[in-house]
Design a protein around this motif. Structure first.
Motif, short mmCIF file in Angstrom:
data_model
loop_
_atom_site.label_atom_id
_atom_site.label_comp_id
_atom_site.label_asym_id
_atom_site.label_seq_id
_atom_site.Cartn_x
_atom_site.Cartn_y
_atom_site.Cartn_z
N VAL A 17 103.80 6.10 20.92
CA VAL A 17 104.36 5.97 22.31
C VAL A 17 103.07 5.96 23.33
CG1 VAL A 17 105.53 7.14 24.15
CG2 VAL A 17 106.52 6.86 22.03
N LEU A 18 102.19 6.85 23.05
CA LEU A 18 100.89 6.75 23.78
C LEU A 18 99.99 5.20 23.55
CD1 LEU A 18 99.44 10.46 23.45
CD2 LEU A 18 100.47 9.30 25.57
N SER A 19 100.05 5.01 22.35
CA SER A 19 99.39 3.85 22.24
C SER A 19 100.06 2.60 22.89
CB SER A 19 99.29 3.35 20.72
OG SER A 19 98.63 4.50 19.78
N HIS A 20 101.28 2.54 22.82
CA HIS A 20 102.31 1.73 23.68
C HIS A 20 102.11 1.65 25.00
CE1 HIS A 20 106.43 -0.26 23.83
NE2 HIS A 20 105.71 -1.21 24.34
N TYR A 21 102.09 2.96 25.72
CA TYR A 21 101.46 3.03 27.11
C TYR A 21 100.23 2.45 27.31
CZ TYR A 21 100.86 5.46 31.46
OH TYR A 21 100.44 5.74 32.71
N GLY A 38 94.05 7.21 28.35
CA GLY A 38 93.45 5.76 28.32
C GLY A 38 92.28 6.19 27.37
N ILE A 39 91.39 5.13 27.18
CA ILE A 39 90.21 5.34 26.25
C ILE A 39 89.31 5.72 27.15
CG2 ILE A 39 88.90 4.01 24.67
CD1 ILE A 39 91.48 2.13 24.23
N LYS A 40 88.75 6.80 26.83
CA LYS A 40 87.62 7.57 27.85
C LYS A 40 86.39 7.71 27.18
CE LYS A 40 91.08 9.51 30.75
NZ LYS A 40 91.66 10.53 31.40
N THR A 41 85.55 6.53 27.09
CA THR A 41 84.07 6.63 26.63
C THR A 41 83.24 6.71 27.56
OG1 THR A 41 83.78 4.23 26.33
CG2 THR A 41 85.04 5.56 24.56
N GLU A 42 81.89 6.93 27.29
CA GLU A 42 80.95 6.69 28.37
C GLU A 42 81.08 5.13 29.11
OE1 GLU A 42 75.94 6.99 28.95
OE2 GLU A 42 77.14 8.31 27.32
N ALA A 58 91.36 -3.93 24.41
CA ALA A 58 91.99 -2.64 23.46
C ALA A 58 93.44 -3.03 23.45
CB ALA A 58 91.71 -1.59 23.84
N ALA A 59 93.85 -3.69 24.13
CA ALA A 59 95.37 -3.85 24.23
C ALA A 59 96.05 -4.43 23.16
CB ALA A 59 95.91 -4.66 25.57
N PRO A 60 95.65 -5.44 22.49
CA PRO A 60 96.17 -5.99 21.43
C PRO A 60 96.31 -5.01 20.08
CG PRO A 60 94.79 -7.63 22.03
CD PRO A 60 94.69 -6.38 23.02
N TRP A 61 94.99 -3.99 20.22
CA TRP A 61 94.89 -3.12 18.89
C TRP A 61 96.02 -1.98 19.19
CZ3 TRP A 61 92.26 -4.18 14.63
CH2 TRP A 61 91.42 -5.32 14.77
N MET A 62 95.87 -1.42 20.51
CA MET A 62 96.84 -0.39 20.94
C MET A 62 98.20 -0.91 20.75
SD MET A 62 94.39 1.81 21.47
CE MET A 62 95.20 3.17 21.77
N ALA A 65 99.02 -0.75 16.99
CA ALA A 65 99.04 0.44 16.64
C ALA A 65 100.44 1.06 16.72
CB ALA A 65 97.95 1.56 17.12
N ALA A 66 100.99 0.89 17.89
CA ALA A 66 102.18 1.43 18.50
C ALA A 66 103.23 0.67 17.56
CB ALA A 66 102.52 1.04 19.92
N GLY A 67 103.28 -0.52 17.50
CA GLY A 67 104.17 -1.44 16.60
C GLY A 67 104.32 -0.78 15.17
N ALA A 68 103.24 -0.42 14.38
CA ALA A 68 103.16 0.07 13.07
C ALA A 68 103.67 1.37 13.06
CB ALA A 68 101.58 0.04 12.64
#
Length: 124
Positions: A17-21, A38-42, A58-62, A65-68
């Motif tokens: 659910v978080l990945s989907h969001y 969110g993705i919080k890197t430097e 990152a959206a397509p990957w996230m 991940a959600a779909g999988a």
């Protein structure tokens, strides 16, 4: 089903659910930097532009991940129910399906995080 297995499936569902969001909001460019997930890197938190570009990358990957994760939640629930009547092994196989499912979702999510970080660095 054991309590551990139930928590495993619930954890997988939460990560999905978080990945989907993050994926949907990131793709749309509406994910705000701050207290939201969110993705919080430097690199991604360096600026609003880096945040937006990183999350769009990152959206397509996230979303993958959600779909999988959603599919694998179904597998995790269906397998222990169907296995005994089909004569399939349970126990360790059920545990392996649960653990493998989390691993798949995490690996795809991490690939998305790497893409976000690279895209955000390119912004400046």
């Amino acid at each position: 089903m054991s309590t551990g297995f139930v928590f495993n499936v619930l954890g997988l569902l939460l990560v999905s659910v978080l990945s989907h969001y993050i994926g949907r909001r990131g793709r749309a460019g509406t994910l705000k930097m701050g207290r939201t997930p969110g993705i919080k890197t430097e690199a991604t938190v360096a600026s609003d532009e880096a945040w937006r570009v990183g999350h769009q990358a990152a959206a397509p990957w996230m979303l993958a991940a959600a779909g999988a994760g959603y599919v694998l939640v179904g597998v995790c629930i269906a397998y222990p129910i169907a296995a005994p009547s089909a004569g399939w092994p349970t126990g360790i196989v059920t545990a392996a399906v649960g653990a493998g499912s989390i691993l798949v979702v995490l690996v795809v999510g991490v690939l998305g995080m790497v893409r976000a970080n690279r895209a955000a660095r390119a912004v400046g």
